[in-house]
Write an enzyme that holds these catalytic residues in place. Structure first.
Site, PDB file in Angstrom:
ATOM      1  N   TYR A 138     -18.913  -9.303  -9.752  1.00 21.79           N
ATOM      2  CA  TYR A 138     -18.361 -10.020 -10.935  1.00 21.79           C
ATOM      3  C   TYR A 138     -18.003  -9.251 -12.013  1.00 21.79           C
ATOM      4  CZ  TYR A 138     -18.090 -13.644 -14.262  1.00 21.79           C
ATOM      5  OH  TYR A 138     -17.752 -14.673 -15.547  1.00 21.79           O
ATOM      6  N   ASP A 233     -19.297  -1.332 -14.138  1.00 23.09           N
ATOM      7  CA  ASP A 233     -19.201  -2.443 -14.994  1.00 23.09           C
ATOM      8  C   ASP A 233     -20.952  -2.770 -15.416  1.00 23.09           C
ATOM      9  OD1 ASP A 233     -19.676  -5.120 -15.945  1.00 23.09           O
ATOM     10  OD2 ASP A 233     -18.439  -6.142 -14.818  1.00 23.09           O
ATOM     11  N   LYS A 261     -23.080  -8.123 -23.378  1.00 25.38           N
ATOM     12  CA  LYS A 261     -24.394  -8.894 -23.667  1.00 25.38           C
ATOM     13  C   LYS A 261     -25.432  -8.157 -24.627  1.00 25.38           C
ATOM     14  CE  LYS A 261     -23.936 -10.783 -19.061  1.00 25.38           C
ATOM     15  NZ  LYS A 261     -23.895 -12.158 -18.820  1.00 25.38           N
TER      16      LYS A 261
HETATM   17  C1  LIG Z   1     -21.335  -7.796 -14.305  1.00 26.64           C
HETATM   18  C2  LIG Z   1     -20.605  -8.456 -15.278  1.00 26.64           C
HETATM   19  N1  LIG Z   1     -19.412  -8.292 -15.785  1.00 26.64           N
HETATM   20  C3  LIG Z   1     -18.811  -8.900 -16.802  1.00 26.64           C
HETATM   21  C4  LIG Z   1     -19.090 -10.312 -17.300  1.00 26.64           C
HETATM   22  C5  LIG Z   1     -18.317 -11.061 -18.239  1.00 26.64           C
HETATM   23  O1  LIG Z   1     -18.902 -11.070 -19.424  1.00 26.64           O
HETATM   24  P1  LIG Z   1     -18.624 -12.143 -20.539  1.00 26.64           P
HETATM   25  O2  LIG Z   1     -19.318 -13.295 -19.922  1.00 26.64           O
HETATM   26  O3  LIG Z   1     -19.173 -11.676 -21.754  1.00 26.64           O
HETATM   27  O4  LIG Z   1     -16.941 -12.290 -20.354  1.00 26.64           O
HETATM   28  C6  LIG Z   1     -20.450 -10.514 -16.621  1.00 26.64           C
HETATM   29  C7  LIG Z   1     -21.075 -11.977 -17.395  1.00 26.64           C
HETATM   30  O5  LIG Z   1     -22.133 -12.333 -16.968  1.00 26.64           O
HETATM   31  C8  LIG Z   1     -21.250  -9.777 -15.797  1.00 26.64           C
HETATM   32  O6  LIG Z   1     -22.418 -10.277 -15.284  1.00 26.64           O
END
Ligand SMILES: Cc1ncc(COP(=O)(O)O)c(C=O)c1O
Length: 423
Positions: A138, A233, A261
């Site tokens: 994700y 990520d 986060k």
């Molecule tokens: C691994 C990862 N990357 C990117 C994101 C996306 O972040 P945002 O919700 O701030 O757009 C998330 C959100 O949970 C995530 O878990």
């Protein structure tokens, strides 16, 4: 949990003005009124031990006094300027000092944006177009990130599946998909496509699945051999798994990482960070107009978010904080492991102490396809009973905070026992 007329009215109103009755996040049958430390209250006044933590940012717990004070102090001085501000510059310095790959940092407002920029940055640097991601990984909600996030009918690698309406076919043609935790397959795919690959993006801890020993190092080795930037990520793992994130925790340093986060202290702030020779593509004076990657955002580096993030990181930098939260998580993981075993459920607890869940299968969880074999209906029933027992969590994660106490743990294990025994 009993629901007040007031919360009912709000939910009815939500159904009228919001598609599906919600914001798209947690189930739309609850309205959260407030949070304090590791507890939240719904609009009916019911209290919950909170393992949702706002989907992760509230690692220190809700309304932490030092974070609140820092945000309020900045708010009194103005909330956004669309220009450099001291808080953002200081936050960038903390990130550069903490995160191994981070020689420079650029701020955005969400993890989605950070990941989309990171992929574009790799394309600008490598002058190639294709990005490899892992099935089930994700990276937010951009067109590219949603490819093969949760394919209903997983196809052959490296073919990408479009897992949302509205994604152009042309986008799918520019992404390559590999199986997580299969070092051999990923290495072979990267070598085979090296000439067209701009970058490889991976969640070093994919959803709840730890990397198999050697997997991240294999990605590091083959991407280095092929000259392809490796992107971690770290939106979830950054400053959570360790001060230096998953890179420190697993001992593998990528070329670029994304953060989110925790670094925004509960406000919208995320970042792309990486090697200076790659990050220079954000600097027109260094690379010239053709290689320049513009990056503009009304709220990028917002001073309130940066102040809250800085204050959060200051608390996290104190000795013993990571040990404390890991100990809390370990107690929960061990307790839940015992309870599901006592009941004889086909289940296991996966993840790490700061971020884990129970999955209802005995099958080894290594990748998206093995996760998909878990009994999600059972998980849904147990989550619903947990909610009734005063424990709030996301569908598939327990996020543990520094604020969770022994009493929170005892309450949670008791509620979990009841939820499991009712199966
Ligand atoms: C691994 C990862 N990357 C990117 C994101 C996306 O972040 P945002 O919700 O701030 O757009 C998330 C959100 O949970 C995530 O878990």
């Amino acid at each position: 949990m009993p629901r007040s007329h007031h919360e009912d009215d709000l939910l009815n109103e939500a159904r009228k003005v919001l598609p599906g009755g919600g914001f798209g996040n947690l189930s739309f049958d609850i309205v959260i009124r407030e949070g304090k430390a590791a507890r939240v209250w719904d609009d009916s006044g019911n209290e919950y031990v909170d393992f949702l933590l706002g989907s992760g940012p509230m690692f220190l717990g809700h309304a932490h006094p030092e974070v609140t004070a820092a945000a309020v102090a900045q708010m009194a001085k103005g909330t956004t300027f669309f220009a450099n501000n001291a808080e953002g510059i200081k936050l960038a310095r903390v990130i550069v000092d903490a995160v191994a790959c981070a020689e420079q940092v650029r701020f955005v407002s969400s993890g989605t944006e950070a990941d989309a920029y990171a992929m574009r940055l790799a394309r600008a640097f490598r002058k190639r177009e294709k990005i490899m991601k892992f099935e089930g990984g994700y990276h937010g909600m951009s067109d590219w990130s949603l490819l093969s996030l949760a394919p209903r009918q997983p196809g052959n690698f490296p073919q990408a599946s479009r897992d949302s309406a509205g994604i152009p076919r042309s986008v799918a043609a520019d992404m390559l998909i590999a199986p997580f935790n299969d070092a051999e397959a990923a290495t072979a795919l990267i070598r085979a496509h090296a000439d067209e690959l701009a970058g490889v993006i991976v969640e070093p801890f994919q959803r709840l699945i730890p990397p198999a020993p050697g997997f991240l190092q294999a990605l590091r080795d083959v991407t280095r051999e092929c000259g392809v930037p490796l992107i971690f990520d770290e939106v979830v793992t950054g400053f959570r798994f360790a001060w230096g994130g998953a890179a420190e925790f697993y001992g593998v340093t990528p070329d670029i990482c994304t953060l989110g986060k925790i670094i925004g202290g509960g406000f919208p702030l995320a970042a792309v960070a990486g090697r200076a020779d790659i990050m220079k593509h954000f600097d027109k004076a260094l690379v010239g107009a053709d290689d320049f990657l513009p990056m503009i955002g009304t709220l990028s580096g917002n001073p309130v978010a940066a102040a809250a993030g800085l204050a959060s990181l200051k608390v996290l930098s104190q000795p013993g904080v990571y040990e404390k939260v890991a100990a809390t998580g370990r107690t929960l993981m061990e307790g839940m492991t015992k309870i599901v075993a006592e009941k004889g459920l086909p289940a296991q607890v996966i993840g790490v102490p700061v971020l884990f869940d129970v999955v209802y299968t005995k099958e080894e969880i290594r990748d998206y396809r093995s996760t998909a074999k878990a009994d999600t209906a059972m998980q849904g029933r147990i989550n619903a009973r947990l909610r009734e027992g005063g424990v709030l969590k996301g569908d598939t994660k327990f996020y543990v905070s520094v604020a969770h106490t022994g009493a929170d743990v005892a309450h949670t294990l008791e509620a979990f026992r009841k939820a499991v025994m009712a199966e």
